[in-house]
Design an enzyme around this catalytic site. Structure first.
Site, PDB file in Angstrom:
ATOM      1  N   ASP A 117      37.329  37.665  34.486  1.00 47.56           N
ATOM      2  CA  ASP A 117      38.630  38.312  34.476  1.00 47.56           C
ATOM      3  C   ASP A 117      38.659  39.342  33.331  1.00 47.56           C
ATOM      4  O   ASP A 117      37.714  40.110  33.198  1.00 47.56           O
ATOM      5  CB  ASP A 117      39.745  37.258  34.359  1.00 47.56           C
ATOM      6  CG  ASP A 117      41.114  37.800  34.706  1.00 47.56           C
ATOM      7  OD1 ASP A 117      41.472  37.814  35.896  1.00 47.56           O
ATOM      8  OD2 ASP A 117      41.835  38.238  33.786  1.00 47.56           O
ATOM      9  N   HIS A 123      37.632  31.968  40.933  1.00 49.67           N
ATOM     10  CA  HIS A 123      37.837  32.904  39.838  1.00 49.67           C
ATOM     11  C   HIS A 123      37.694  32.264  38.469  1.00 49.67           C
ATOM     12  O   HIS A 123      37.231  32.896  37.527  1.00 49.67           O
ATOM     13  CB  HIS A 123      39.237  33.510  39.990  1.00 49.67           C
ATOM     14  CG  HIS A 123      39.562  34.568  39.005  1.00 49.67           C
ATOM     15  ND1 HIS A 123      38.917  35.786  38.972  1.00 49.67           N
ATOM     16  CD2 HIS A 123      40.492  34.619  38.010  1.00 49.67           C
ATOM     17  CE1 HIS A 123      39.425  36.536  38.002  1.00 49.67           C
ATOM     18  NE2 HIS A 123      40.378  35.845  37.407  1.00 49.67           N
ATOM     19  N   TYR A 140      47.513  44.449  30.674  1.00 48.80           N
ATOM     20  CA  TYR A 140      47.476  45.238  31.905  1.00 48.80           C
ATOM     21  C   TYR A 140      48.047  46.633  31.651  1.00 48.80           C
ATOM     22  O   TYR A 140      47.496  47.639  32.117  1.00 48.80           O
ATOM     23  CB  TYR A 140      48.288  44.534  32.998  1.00 48.80           C
ATOM     24  CG  TYR A 140      47.637  43.296  33.542  1.00 48.80           C
ATOM     25  CD1 TYR A 140      47.017  43.305  34.784  1.00 48.80           C
ATOM     26  CD2 TYR A 140      47.639  42.097  32.828  1.00 48.80           C
ATOM     27  CE1 TYR A 140      46.423  42.163  35.301  1.00 48.80           C
ATOM     28  CE2 TYR A 140      47.044  40.960  33.324  1.00 48.80           C
ATOM     29  CZ  TYR A 140      46.437  40.992  34.560  1.00 48.80           C
ATOM     30  OH  TYR A 140      45.838  39.866  35.056  1.00 48.80           O
TER      31      TYR A 140
END
Length: 388
Positions: A189, A366, A315
């Site tokens: 990630d 993930h 982000y």
């Protein structure tokens, strides 16, 4: 003796021991808030297509308030040596477990969102002390596991600029401050992006990188996509159409999102639990992949530290200008079948010029270290054995 500080001088890194010690008032407040949750109506569908089902979230929140034992979980996390370091004007929380093996390789392992250092709680000890966990002394690591800025117990950036490149520079400074001039790095990630930036920006210090999520390059346009590529393209379309709303919100308005999640533990739990359902190899239910307690451990690090907004800002920082990079240090990739978008080697090679190890995993998604710790540890050992 001159009292003039040389230009560029930086004092030795301040490192202080740290233990998790949550005040009881915070736990009382959590239970009270959970008891006062104002619930929406149930979803008019019989699946997760509109988000986490009401009945399951109510069940988890009742467990969280009345059964979950934070003090026992806190003690379990405190079995790891932990520290706070002043790195690049940022107070960084990190786990640091030195191997008993004198020739161990230093490694920095980095989580992403919605993860935390909790993701690695099943792999730190096998990496650091392989002999005690059925492995060989030659595969030992000195393990450094930091919390990203704005996550967990690390400080929250109070000015813009803390994107993946600055975090990578911070990690390189942290490792040097710990006396590790040469080290390996691992991540998934956002941890994959930070780890890739470490390999790109600090090749003299970073021996090699291991990834379980790979930054995607461009698909070759001079041929039709093969079956592997078609599968990845279908996964990318599903992500863009049905699974990326959280990312759009966090990359554009993390502050607005933060008010609701910071005020409501049920809201914070829902925001994260949905991703444990969507991104794990769980056959439709997150608890087929992860234990309820360990998922709540991870959620607690967001709730206790009120990091809904600060974690989302990564982000905002990164999506506004995602850095373009090439990575020339040796690279290993573990491809887990239920990754959000499974990596394709042909798409990765334009970015990673020296892929020496690529493993197609039989299971997992993930959250590789969290879901499949044994597969994860074996693959990290196998890759870095090529570089020792």
């Amino acid at each position: 003796m001159s009292d003039v500080t040389p230009a560029g001088y930086r004092a030795p890194m301040r490192i202080e021991p740290f233990q998790i010690a949550v005040p009881e008032e915070q736990l009382d407040d959590l239970r009270e808030r959970l008891g006062r949750t104002r619930w929406p109506e149930a979803e008019p569908v019989d699946d997760w297509s509109q988000g986490i089902p009401l009945a399951y979230l109510q069940e988890v929140c009742d467990y969280w308030a009345n059964t979950y034992d934070w003090r026992a979980r806190e003690a379990a996390l405190n079995r790891f040596d932990q520290y706070m370091a002043d790195v690049g004007d940022m107070d960084v929380h990190f786990i640091h477990v030195r191997s008993p093996e004198p020739d161990a390789m230093p490694i920095v392992i980095t989580h992403g969102w919605p993860g935390s250092v909790v993701e690695f709680h099943k792999v730190i000890e096998p990496l650091a002390n392989p002999v005690a966990h059925g492995g060989n002394a030659a595969d030992a690591f000195h393990v450094v596991c930091p919390s990203l800025p704005g996550y967990g117990f690390s400080a929250k950036p109070n000015e813009p600029g803390w994107g993946i490149e600055k975090i990578a520079d911070c990690w390189a400074e942290l490792m040097a401050g710990l006396g590790y001039d040469r080290f390996g790095a691992q991540g998934g990630d956002w941890g994959s992006a930070v780890t890739s930036a470490l390999g790109s920006r600090h090749p003299d210090a970073c021996i090699g990188i291991h990834l379980n999520m790979v930054m995607r390059g461009s698909r070759p346009k001079d041929r039709e996509p093969n079956d592997e590529e078609l599968s990845a393209l279908a996964a990318a379309k599903h992500y863009n159409d049905w699974d990326s709303g959280y990312s759009k919100q966090q990359s554009t308005r993390p502050q607005t999102l933060g008010y609701g999640l910071t005020d409501s533990p049920a809201g914070q739990a829902a925001w994260i639990l949905e991703k444990f359902w969507a991104w794990t190899d769980c056959d439709g239910h997150p608890e087929n992949a992860l234990g309820r307690d360990e998922m709540l451990d991870n959620i607690m690090l967001y709730w206790l530290n009120a990091t809904a907004a600060s974690s989302g800002r990564l982000y905002w920082e990164s999506f506004r200008q995602m850095p373009r990079m090439t990575v020339d240090v040796p690279t290993g990739v573990a491809k887990f079948p239920k990754e959000i978008i499974p990596p394709v080697r042909a798409w990765s090679e334009p970015i990673y010029s020296d892929i020496r190890h690529w493993t197609d995993m039989p299971a997992g998604g993930h959250f590789a270290a969290f879901e499949q710790p044994e597969l994860f540890v074996d693959d990290v050992r196998a890759f870095f054995s090529l570089l020792r």
